[in-house]
Design an enzyme around this catalytic site. Structure first.
Site, PDB file in Angstrom:
ATOM      1  N   GLU A 255     -33.979  16.336 -20.673  1.00 20.70           N
ATOM      2  CA  GLU A 255     -35.336  16.041 -20.424  1.00 20.70           C
ATOM      3  C   GLU A 255     -36.075  15.189 -21.648  1.00 20.70           C
ATOM      4  OE1 GLU A 255     -37.924  19.006 -18.761  1.00 20.70           O
ATOM      5  OE2 GLU A 255     -36.012  20.168 -17.941  1.00 20.70           O
TER       6      GLU A 255
ATOM      7  N   TYR B 138     -42.649  20.636 -23.516  1.00 22.54           N
ATOM      8  CA  TYR B 138     -41.286  21.109 -23.938  1.00 22.54           C
ATOM      9  C   TYR B 138     -40.523  20.130 -24.343  1.00 22.54           C
ATOM     10  CZ  TYR B 138     -36.461  22.519 -22.493  1.00 22.54           C
ATOM     11  OH  TYR B 138     -35.224  22.578 -22.322  1.00 22.54           O
TER      12      TYR B 138
ATOM     13  N   LYS C 137     -38.158  19.538 -27.708  1.00 23.77           N
ATOM     14  CA  LYS C 137     -36.646  19.503 -28.069  1.00 23.77           C
ATOM     15  C   LYS C 137     -36.437  18.256 -28.362  1.00 23.77           C
ATOM     16  CE  LYS C 137     -33.965  22.019 -26.493  1.00 23.77           C
ATOM     17  NZ  LYS C 137     -33.372  22.962 -27.347  1.00 23.77           N
TER      18      LYS C 137
HETATM   19  P1  NAD Z   1     -34.058  31.003 -22.135  1.00 22.30           P
HETATM   20  O1  NAD Z   1     -35.558  30.747 -22.053  1.00 22.30           O
HETATM   21  O2  NAD Z   1     -33.553  31.891 -20.917  1.00 22.30           O
HETATM   22  O3  NAD Z   1     -33.654  31.856 -23.262  1.00 22.30           O
HETATM   23  C1  NAD Z   1     -34.204  31.568 -24.759  1.00 22.30           C
HETATM   24  C2  NAD Z   1     -33.724  32.561 -25.625  1.00 22.30           C
HETATM   25  O4  NAD Z   1     -34.249  32.013 -26.944  1.00 22.30           O
HETATM   26  C3  NAD Z   1     -34.248  33.863 -25.302  1.00 22.30           C
HETATM   27  O5  NAD Z   1     -33.414  34.687 -25.413  1.00 22.30           O
HETATM   28  C4  NAD Z   1     -35.370  34.070 -26.297  1.00 22.30           C
HETATM   29  O6  NAD Z   1     -35.752  35.464 -26.291  1.00 22.30           O
HETATM   30  C5  NAD Z   1     -34.855  33.232 -27.406  1.00 22.30           C
HETATM   31  N1  NAD Z   1     -36.031  32.788 -28.439  1.00 22.30           N
HETATM   32  C6  NAD Z   1     -37.137  32.203 -28.104  1.00 22.30           C
HETATM   33  N2  NAD Z   1     -37.813  31.936 -29.417  1.00 22.30           N
HETATM   34  C7  NAD Z   1     -37.018  32.447 -30.405  1.00 22.30           C
HETATM   35  C8  NAD Z   1     -37.336  32.233 -31.715  1.00 22.30           C
HETATM   36  N3  NAD Z   1     -38.504  31.690 -32.317  1.00 22.30           N
HETATM   37  N4  NAD Z   1     -36.293  32.889 -32.382  1.00 22.30           N
HETATM   38  C9  NAD Z   1     -35.078  33.410 -31.953  1.00 22.30           C
HETATM   39  N5  NAD Z   1     -34.849  33.420 -30.441  1.00 22.30           N
HETATM   40  C10 NAD Z   1     -35.763  33.100 -29.883  1.00 22.30           C
HETATM   41  O7  NAD Z   1     -33.513  29.602 -22.270  1.00 22.30           O
HETATM   42  P2  NAD Z   1     -32.049  28.966 -21.669  1.00 22.30           P
HETATM   43  O8  NAD Z   1     -32.209  28.465 -20.145  1.00 22.30           O
HETATM   44  O9  NAD Z   1     -30.969  29.956 -21.783  1.00 22.30           O
HETATM   45  O10 NAD Z   1     -32.064  27.849 -22.544  1.00 22.30           O
HETATM   46  C11 NAD Z   1     -31.226  27.921 -23.747  1.00 22.30           C
HETATM   47  C12 NAD Z   1     -31.080  26.630 -24.529  1.00 22.30           C
HETATM   48  O11 NAD Z   1     -30.673  25.487 -23.544  1.00 22.30           O
HETATM   49  C13 NAD Z   1     -32.427  26.061 -24.669  1.00 22.30           C
HETATM   50  O12 NAD Z   1     -32.422  25.199 -26.088  1.00 22.30           O
HETATM   51  C14 NAD Z   1     -32.664  24.760 -23.781  1.00 22.30           C
HETATM   52  O13 NAD Z   1     -33.614  23.916 -24.234  1.00 22.30           O
HETATM   53  C15 NAD Z   1     -31.590  24.397 -23.519  1.00 22.30           C
HETATM   54  N6  NAD Z   1     -31.003  23.784 -21.935  1.00 22.30           N
HETATM   55  C16 NAD Z   1     -31.606  24.788 -21.083  1.00 22.30           C
HETATM   56  C17 NAD Z   1     -31.284  23.872 -19.763  1.00 22.30           C
HETATM   57  C18 NAD Z   1     -31.576  24.809 -18.729  1.00 22.30           C
HETATM   58  O14 NAD Z   1     -31.253  24.322 -17.372  1.00 22.30           O
HETATM   59  N7  NAD Z   1     -32.125  26.067 -18.614  1.00 22.30           N
HETATM   60  C19 NAD Z   1     -30.708  22.603 -19.502  1.00 22.30           C
HETATM   61  C20 NAD Z   1     -30.508  22.160 -20.820  1.00 22.30           C
HETATM   62  C21 NAD Z   1     -30.720  22.512 -22.013  1.00 22.30           C
END
Ligand code: NAD
Length: 329
Positions: A127, A149, A153
């Site tokens: 994104e 968002y 990132k």
């Molecule tokens: P999610 O929202 O399910 O999990 C995020 C986790 O981070 C949670 O366990 C939360 O408690 C923790 N967290 C949030 N703020 C925090 C802080 N300040 N300190 C410590 N922990 C904290 O997200 P996800 O879907 O598992 O995504 C994980 C990573 O992958 C992210 O960086 C996201 O940008 C990236 N990502 C996600 C996708 C997708 O499709 N879900 C795609 C590409 C990249």
């Protein structure tokens, strides 16, 4: 070998940790894991094998520099998942996104630099590139994020680059397509629609539903991250593409079929602000340099996900009621 995983109680991070501790990554079968997670509404310790003696869980904020000074030293590598991750929430409150995704990333990088810890795999998203009408993004495309968002990132990605370029910290960034899999919070499209359809409710589809996304099974993403950790190069960016590209309409059509219902359950609602039309990654770099290939086919993978939500209502009912973190304590 000790690996620090931030955000390891969330959707993708917990898949990564479970596979690592189950011996799913060659050469890492004895690895010990520290999960640092704030347990926001999106984090859930029930996603983790908390009794595993090789797992240490630290509840804490990735922005907390004093805590990082205690936790980071002694690790051999870091996989940084912690983030605020939901676009719709970022439209309501961008501040939390800047805090965790930019300040948190910088705090972590600073702590790794001070402790001499690396490599750091910074987990980012397609994104950050914005929206593309045709063709695909390579890693050298400009960053043109459209949601708070995505902008936060992108800020984290730029921090990662700067810590590599200025300080020589070994940081490797991945930019992945949309993930699907079990244990994803029900605010996200596939779990939201699945759980609503399974409970007899209607589902809200943004705009005309023709937004195009690439989808990747969460285990394929985690395998790509492990490849980047073991064989990637410092300072490099790796796009991680999916196994299928389809419109949101097509996803909904598949979910309706898997849940045994029809289009009468779909409500077309006003489009999301700034809604990106199409994402498409050129991921030849990770394929040619690191030998990455997605292994999961979307059809059977999606059917497994729907079956999991059907079989595990306790997991998602509690998160719908206001916070897995609170539930776990
Ligand atoms: P999610 O929202 O399910 O999990 C995020 C986790 O981070 C949670 O366990 C939360 O408690 C923790 N967290 C949030 N703020 C925090 C802080 N300040 N300190 C410590 N922990 C904290 O997200 P996800 O879907 O598992 O995504 C994980 C990573 O992958 C992210 O960086 C996201 O940008 C990236 N990502 C996600 C996708 C997708 O499709 N879900 C795609 C590409 C990249």
């Amino acid at each position: 070998m000790r690996i620090l995983v931030t955000g390891g109680a969330g959707f993708i991070g917990s898949h990564y940790v479970r596979t690592l501790l189950a011996g799913g990554y060659p050469g890492y079968r004895d690895a010990r894991v520290t999960v640092l997670d704030k347990l926001t509404y999106a984090g859930n310790t029930a996603n983790l094998p908390m009794a595993d003696p090789r797992l240490t869980f630290v509840r804490g904020d990735v922005c907390d520099a004093a805590l990082l000074r205690e936790v980071v030293p002694g690790h051999d590598a870091v996989v940084h998942f912690a983030a605020e991750s939901h676009v719709d929430r970022s439209l309501d409150n961008g501040a939390d996104f800047v805090h965790t995704n930019v300040v948190g990333t910088q705090s972590l990088l600073g702590a790794c630099l001070a402790a001499g810890v690396g490599p750091v795999v910074h987990v980012s998203t397609d994104e950050v590139y914005g929206s593309i009408d045709e063709g695909s993004w390579s890693e050298s495309e400009p960053l043109l994020p459209n949601s708070p968002y995505a902008a936060s990132k992108a800020g984290g990605d730029l921090m990662a680059r700067s810590y590599w370029r200025s300080h020589g910290l070994d940081v490797r960034t991945t930019r992945c397509a949309n993930n699907y899999g079990t244990r994803q919070h029900i605010e996200k499209l596939i779990p939201l629609f699945t759980t609503r359809l399974l409970t007899g409710q209607s589902v809200p589809l943004y705009g005309d539903g023709n937004n195009v996304r690439e989808w990747i099974h969460v285990d394929d993403h985690c395998r790509a991250l492990q490849l980047v950790l073991t064989r990637g190069r410092a300072g490099e960016i790796y796009n991680v593409g999916g196994s299928v590209t389809c419109t949101n309409r097509e996803i909904v059509g598949r979910l309706l079929e898997l849940c045994g219902t029809d289009w009468s359950r779909v409500r077309f609602v006003a489009d999301r602000k700034g809604h990106d039309r199409r994402y498409s990654l050129d991921d030849r770099k990770i394929r040619t340099e690191l030998g990455y290939r997605p292994q999961h086919d979307f059809g059977p993978g999606l059917a497994e996900v729907v079956a999991w939500y059907r079989d595990n209502p306790a997991w998602w009912t509690a998160s719908a009621e206001g916070g897995a973190a609170e539930r776990e304590e």
